[in-house]
Write a protein that holds these residues in place. Structure first.
Motif, PDB file in Angstrom:
ATOM      1  N   VAL A 297       0.817  -1.209   0.000  1.00  0.00           N
ATOM      2  CA  VAL A 297       0.000   0.000   0.000  1.00  0.00           C
ATOM      3  C   VAL A 297       0.855   1.265   0.000  1.00  0.00           C
ATOM      4  O   VAL A 297       0.506   2.254  -0.649  1.00  0.00           O
ATOM      5  N   ILE A 298       1.970   1.266   0.719  1.00  0.00           N
ATOM      6  CA  ILE A 298       2.768   2.483   0.803  1.00  0.00           C
ATOM      7  C   ILE A 298       3.792   2.614  -0.325  1.00  0.00           C
ATOM      8  O   ILE A 298       4.522   3.605  -0.380  1.00  0.00           O
ATOM      9  N   ALA A 299       3.854   1.646  -1.232  1.00  0.00           N
ATOM     10  CA  ALA A 299       4.816   1.729  -2.338  1.00  0.00           C
ATOM     11  C   ALA A 299       4.653   3.012  -3.158  1.00  0.00           C
ATOM     12  O   ALA A 299       5.641   3.708  -3.430  1.00  0.00           O
ATOM     13  N   PRO A 300       3.421   3.388  -3.572  1.00  0.00           N
ATOM     14  CA  PRO A 300       3.288   4.660  -4.302  1.00  0.00           C
ATOM     15  C   PRO A 300       3.706   5.863  -3.462  1.00  0.00           C
ATOM     16  O   PRO A 300       4.307   6.808  -3.991  1.00  0.00           O
ATOM     17  N   LEU A 301       3.409   5.848  -2.166  1.00  0.00           N
ATOM     18  CA  LEU A 301       3.787   6.955  -1.286  1.00  0.00           C
ATOM     19  C   LEU A 301       5.297   7.132  -1.218  1.00  0.00           C
ATOM     20  O   LEU A 301       5.811   8.255  -1.304  1.00  0.00           O
ATOM     21  N   LEU A 302       6.033   6.034  -1.053  1.00  0.00           N
ATOM     22  CA  LEU A 302       7.485   6.130  -0.948  1.00  0.00           C
ATOM     23  C   LEU A 302       8.094   6.690  -2.231  1.00  0.00           C
ATOM     24  O   LEU A 302       8.978   7.554  -2.186  1.00  0.00           O
ATOM     25  N   LEU A 303       7.629   6.208  -3.375  1.00  0.00           N
ATOM     26  CA  LEU A 303       8.152   6.720  -4.641  1.00  0.00           C
ATOM     27  C   LEU A 303       7.776   8.186  -4.849  1.00  0.00           C
ATOM     28  O   LEU A 303       8.578   8.984  -5.336  1.00  0.00           O
ATOM     29  N   TYR A 304       6.552   8.546  -4.475  1.00  0.00           N
ATOM     30  CA  TYR A 304       6.096   9.936  -4.594  1.00  0.00           C
ATOM     31  C   TYR A 304       6.949  10.847  -3.714  1.00  0.00           C
ATOM     32  O   TYR A 304       7.368  11.924  -4.131  1.00  0.00           O
ATOM     33  N   HIS A 305       7.215  10.392  -2.486  1.00  0.00           N
ATOM     34  CA  HIS A 305       8.013  11.192  -1.553  1.00  0.00           C
ATOM     35  C   HIS A 305       9.433  11.393  -2.086  1.00  0.00           C
ATOM     36  O   HIS A 305       9.977  12.501  -2.045  1.00  0.00           O
ATOM     37  N   LEU A 306      10.031  10.331  -2.599  1.00  0.00           N
ATOM     38  CA  LEU A 306      11.367  10.449  -3.173  1.00  0.00           C
ATOM     39  C   LEU A 306      11.363  11.400  -4.366  1.00  0.00           C
ATOM     40  O   LEU A 306      12.249  12.257  -4.505  1.00  0.00           O
ATOM     41  N   ALA A 307      10.357  11.273  -5.221  1.00  0.00           N
ATOM     42  CA  ALA A 307      10.288  12.118  -6.414  1.00  0.00           C
ATOM     43  C   ALA A 307      10.090  13.583  -6.052  1.00  0.00           C
ATOM     44  O   ALA A 307      10.703  14.476  -6.648  1.00  0.00           O
ATOM     45  N   GLN A 308       9.240  13.857  -5.062  1.00  0.00           N
ATOM     46  CA  GLN A 308       8.987  15.247  -4.704  1.00  0.00           C
ATOM     47  C   GLN A 308      10.234  15.909  -4.110  1.00  0.00           C
ATOM     48  O   GLN A 308      10.482  17.096  -4.326  1.00  0.00           O
ATOM     49  N   LEU A 309      11.034  15.131  -3.380  1.00  0.00           N
ATOM     50  CA  LEU A 309      12.268  15.687  -2.823  1.00  0.00           C
ATOM     51  C   LEU A 309      13.291  15.966  -3.924  1.00  0.00           C
ATOM     52  O   LEU A 309      13.989  16.980  -3.908  1.00  0.00           O
ATOM     53  N   VAL A 310      13.389  15.056  -4.866  1.00  0.00           N
ATOM     54  CA  VAL A 310      14.360  15.218  -5.953  1.00  0.00           C
ATOM     55  C   VAL A 310      13.990  16.399  -6.852  1.00  0.00           C
ATOM     56  O   VAL A 310      14.856  17.171  -7.289  1.00  0.00           O
ATOM     57  N   LEU A 311      12.701  16.587  -7.129  1.00  0.00           N
ATOM     58  CA  LEU A 311      12.262  17.627  -8.053  1.00  0.00           C
ATOM     59  C   LEU A 311      12.070  18.985  -7.388  1.00  0.00           C
ATOM     60  O   LEU A 311      12.104  20.020  -8.066  1.00  0.00           O
ATOM     61  N   ALA A 312      11.857  18.984  -6.065  1.00  0.00           N
ATOM     62  CA  ALA A 312      11.519  20.239  -5.388  1.00  0.00           C
ATOM     63  C   ALA A 312      12.662  21.241  -5.397  1.00  0.00           C
ATOM     64  O   ALA A 312      12.435  22.449  -5.544  1.00  0.00           O
ATOM     65  N   ALA A 313      13.896  20.771  -5.235  1.00  0.00           N
ATOM     66  CA  ALA A 313      15.030  21.700  -5.158  1.00  0.00           C
ATOM     67  C   ALA A 313      15.225  22.495  -6.446  1.00  0.00           C
ATOM     68  O   ALA A 313      15.300  23.732  -6.407  1.00  0.00           O
ATOM     69  N   PRO A 314      15.310  21.846  -7.620  1.00  0.00           N
ATOM     70  CA  PRO A 314      15.445  22.646  -8.848  1.00  0.00           C
ATOM     71  C   PRO A 314      14.224  23.514  -9.134  1.00  0.00           C
ATOM     72  O   PRO A 314      14.357  24.620  -9.665  1.00  0.00           O
TER      73      PRO A 314
END
Length: 322
Positions: A297-314
């Motif tokens: 169930v949390i698989a999409p959440l973990l990937l979303y969280h990683l993606a938002q951190l990677v994309l948020a800085a630029p």
């Protein structure tokens, strides 16, 4: 080289490292049988402590200011718990039949969660947004999430793994709500001391999240995560998560413009509205689902969280340049 590393959150953000390490450890050395039972009890104790500290450190004055600013926080609440939840339902329907059912259900779970506190505030500051509004907004949304996310997910998740019975309600009350209320009650006597312990509190957050993720993924591994998830399935999941994040960012930015928000407030709305909190999602999943289901169930959440951190800085750097 140092400047390059600072531009790559994947290499520098400790939360990303915690998630990668705990999921890898679960894949290589999962907790099973009695070991997982012990780890689950320790995880629940950590979740209790985490929400106790959250209750202690979120000032009541911030809650009051947030409630008074209805022009900003009303639409933000509707976006976080309304539009994002419905988007989760839509993406779950797309994923159904392509991905395992519990993973598809995870998109609904993702959509029902509150936004982050730490990263939403940090990236708002980096983008020259309204930091004070971000702090109040993140606190208010996360308080609401304690009471809204689980029942909202139960309604939207239908008869799936998200069905909340009496036992789950009691566990949410005892492990999430009760410590938060206690923390609010004792806040006047401890909040100044907590202000001097920010670094330790941040690592408390990361440790509790990491343990909850480890327990959840251990159950998924035992249930045959490797057999159920082919490489093509991971590609589909990543693509759907990235598409959802892109839609969330675009919709939050557009809505902020339609509301006529000043640029600084619009930046705050962007990050507070589009980001989702693994700090709430992982502990709540540990309470709602058995370990055999939680990891899926949390698989999409973990990937979303990683993606938002990677994309948020630029993205924040681009907004800061105007």
């Amino acid at each position: 080289m140092a400047m390059l590393l600072r531009r790559l959150p994947l290499l520098t953000d400790p939360m990303i490292a915690v998630l990668v390490i705990t999921t890898t450890l679960a894949l290589v050395l999962p907790a099973t049988g009695e070991e997982r039972t012990i780890a689950t009890h320790i995880s629940n104790g950590g979740i209790f402590l985490l929400f106790l500290v959250n209750g202690m450190r979120i000032r009541r004055s911030e809650i009051a200011r947030g409630m008074a600013n209805w022009r900003f926080f009303g639409p933000l609440m509707l976006f976080v718990f309304g539009a994002m939840a419905l988007a989760g339902v839509g993406f779950a329907s797309i994923a159904t039949g392509v991905l395992p059912p519990l993973v598809a259900l995870g998109f609904i779970y993702l959509g029902c969660l509150p936004s982050t506190i730490q990263s939403a505030t940090s990236y708002t500051s980096l983008a020259h947004g309204n930091v004070a509004l971000a702090v109040v907004g993140a606190a208010l949304i996360n308080i609401a999430g304690v009471f809204i996310s689980a029942p909202l997910f139960a309604v939207l998740g239908g008869g799936g793994a998200g069905t909340i019975g009496t036992e789950a309600v009691l566990r949410i009350g005892l492990i999430l709500v009760l410590p938060f209320v206690i923390g609010q009650a004792v806040q006047p006597w401890v909040i100044d001391r907590l202000a001097d312990q920010r670094a330790r509190i941040v690592w408390l957050d990361r440790s509790v999240i990491g343990l909850a993720v480890y327990v959840a993924f251990s159950g998924a591994v035992e249930q045959g995560l490797a057999r159920m998830f082919a490489l093509a399935d991971w590609a589909v999941l990543v693509a759907l998560v990235l598409l959802l994040l892109a839609l969330a960012l675009g919709a939050a930015w557009t809505l902020g413009g339609l509301l006529g928000l000043p640029r600084a407030d619009r930046i705050t709305f962007l990050f507070a509205g589009s980001q989702k909190s693994v700090a709430t999602g992982a502990p709540l999943a540990a309470i709602l689902f058995p370990p055999a289901a939680a990891g899926f169930v949390i698989a999409p959440l973990l990937l979303y969280h990683l993606a938002q951190l990677v994309l948020a800085a630029p993205l924040a750097a681009r907004l800061a340049r105007g």
